[in-house]
Design a protein around this motif. Structure first.
Motif, mmCIF file in Angstrom:
data_model
loop_
_atom_site.group_PDB
_atom_site.id
_atom_site.type_symbol
_atom_site.label_atom_id
_atom_site.label_comp_id
_atom_site.label_asym_id
_atom_site.label_seq_id
_atom_site.Cartn_x
_atom_site.Cartn_y
_atom_site.Cartn_z
ATOM 1 N N ASN A 20 -43.075 -19.859 84.087
ATOM 2 C CA ASN A 20 -44.170 -18.893 83.948
ATOM 3 C C ASN A 20 -43.673 -17.567 83.385
ATOM 4 O OD1 ASN A 20 -44.902 -20.851 86.233
ATOM 5 N ND2 ASN A 20 -46.855 -19.848 85.846
ATOM 6 N N PHE A 23 -43.355 -17.996 79.860
ATOM 7 C CA PHE A 23 -44.628 -18.424 79.266
ATOM 8 C C PHE A 23 -44.496 -19.774 78.548
ATOM 9 C CE2 PHE A 23 -44.674 -13.752 79.254
ATOM 10 C CZ PHE A 23 -45.776 -13.529 80.066
ATOM 11 N N ASP A 25 -44.823 -22.766 80.554
ATOM 12 C CA ASP A 25 -45.232 -23.736 81.574
ATOM 13 C C ASP A 25 -46.182 -24.797 81.023
ATOM 14 O OD1 ASP A 25 -46.789 -21.173 81.618
ATOM 15 O OD2 ASP A 25 -48.189 -22.446 82.731
ATOM 16 N N THR A 26 -46.878 -24.504 79.920
ATOM 17 C CA THR A 26 -47.811 -25.478 79.357
ATOM 18 C C THR A 26 -47.110 -26.662 78.704
ATOM 19 O OG1 THR A 26 -47.905 -24.171 77.319
ATOM 20 C CG2 THR A 26 -49.603 -23.772 78.972
ATOM 21 N N TRP A 39 -52.360 -21.014 82.636
ATOM 22 C CA TRP A 39 -52.074 -21.665 81.348
ATOM 23 C C TRP A 39 -52.628 -20.846 80.174
ATOM 24 C CZ3 TRP A 39 -56.362 -22.752 78.461
ATOM 25 C CH2 TRP A 39 -57.578 -22.858 79.153
ATOM 26 N N SER A 42 -50.214 -18.116 79.100
ATOM 27 C CA SER A 42 -49.070 -18.679 78.367
ATOM 28 C C SER A 42 -49.454 -19.020 76.935
ATOM 29 C CB SER A 42 -48.547 -19.929 79.089
ATOM 30 O OG SER A 42 -48.090 -19.613 80.389
ATOM 31 N N GLN A 46 -47.924 -17.546 73.419
ATOM 32 C CA GLN A 46 -47.387 -18.449 72.401
ATOM 33 C C GLN A 46 -48.091 -18.249 71.068
ATOM 34 O OE1 GLN A 46 -47.790 -22.374 74.112
ATOM 35 N NE2 GLN A 46 -46.733 -21.757 75.985
#
Length: 286
Positions: A20, A23, A25-26, A39, A42, A46
């Motif tokens: 997390n 960023f 975690d997805t 999510w 993140s 991105q």
């Protein structure tokens, strides 16, 4: 039955909180995530990094940047088309909790499905920047644009449900994909039309200080809302029998409470930090 997305925060936040922080975690299974509702934050980071790199490349090699942009756009359309073609039917014969969770996972935090609106937003921002925040258009174009928007919305809500079961699977998937793109274009058109001389009430609404202030709390509200809901529900001494009116009242209560706490956090943490960064940035320019 209430479908709850799997959550093991009591374990995952100790083991995987670094995902997390970075960023990323997805890119990992939902069962390994901490605060799975983050999510969206993140993905925003991105997309911001990817968009910034594309814009920087556009200053040096515009052709390469355009090639990357349209490649991402095409891959996003293909990904959405594949999702709407229902690939889960190959593994699940009927609707099940596993199938629903898998589809939700792909739909909500898949980078290929979410990057399309961001790319169109980049084009919109580029257009606004080049035109100096003004959009010159005739009254005929404005009327035609709004009529087209209303037609697309009507087809989506009233026309598509009537023919959805009578057309081929791939034709249905293609139609839904095109409507998905058209919906993003509608949002772009609303923004552009508000910048024209015919913006009227829409321009006043989008430029209102209240809407701007509420927008500043968006990311904080996204992170706080599930925490507040969990705290209230898990601290209850008895079960709750839900009804339509109770759900509405809980929604209003949770919304107001979330924005109050978001305002407090903004005053004591976010606003001072942003002010400090602004001062440092101006000092470096001088």
């Amino acid at each position: 039955m209430i479908l709850e997305i799997p959550s093991k925060d009591f374990m995952n936040c100790d083991l995987h909180k670094w995902k997390n922080i970075l960023f990323i975690d997805t890119f990992f299974p939902m069962e390994e995530r901490c605060m799975i509702w983050s999510w969206l934050i993140s993905l925003e980071v991105q997309f911001f990094l990817a968009g910034s790199l594309i814009l920087l490349l556009a200053q040096i090699h515009p052709k390469y940047a355009a090639s990357i942009f349209f490649t991402l756009l095409i891959f996003s359309i293909i990904a959405f088309l594949m999702l709407e073609s229902d690939p889960f039917s190959l593994y699940y014969e009927r609707e099940s909790q596993q199938k629903i969770c898998l589809k939700l996972n792909l739909l909500f935090d898949n980078i290929w499905l979410r990057i399309l609106p961001y790319l169109l937003g980049m084009c919109l921002g580029y257009t606004i920047q080049k035109t100096g925040g003004k959009f010159k258009s005739s009254k005929t174009v404005m009327v035609f644009g709004w009529m087209l928007c209303i037609l697309i919305i009507g087809v989506y809500f009233f026309g598509l449900p009537l023919i959805i079961g009578r057309i081929n699977l791939w034709v249905r998937a293609s139609a839904i994909t095109m409507l998905h793109i058209a919906w993003n274009m509608i949002l772009c058109w609303i923004t552009l039309s508000s910048l024209s001389d015919y913006g009227g009430l829409l321009k006043d609404f989008l430029n209102s200080k209240l809407l701007f202030t509420i927008g500043k709390f968006t990311n904080t509200v996204i992170l706080l809302n599930p925490l507040i809901i969990r705290t209230v529900l898990l601290s209850g001494e008895t079960g709750i029998l839900l009804s339509g009116g109770l759900v509405i009242m809980m929604f209003i209560g949770f919304t107001i409470t979330t924005y109050i706490f978001a305002f407090i956090l903004h005053i004591f943490f976010e606003a001072p930090l942003l002010s400090t960064l602004r001062v440092v940035y101006q000092w470096q320019i001088k």
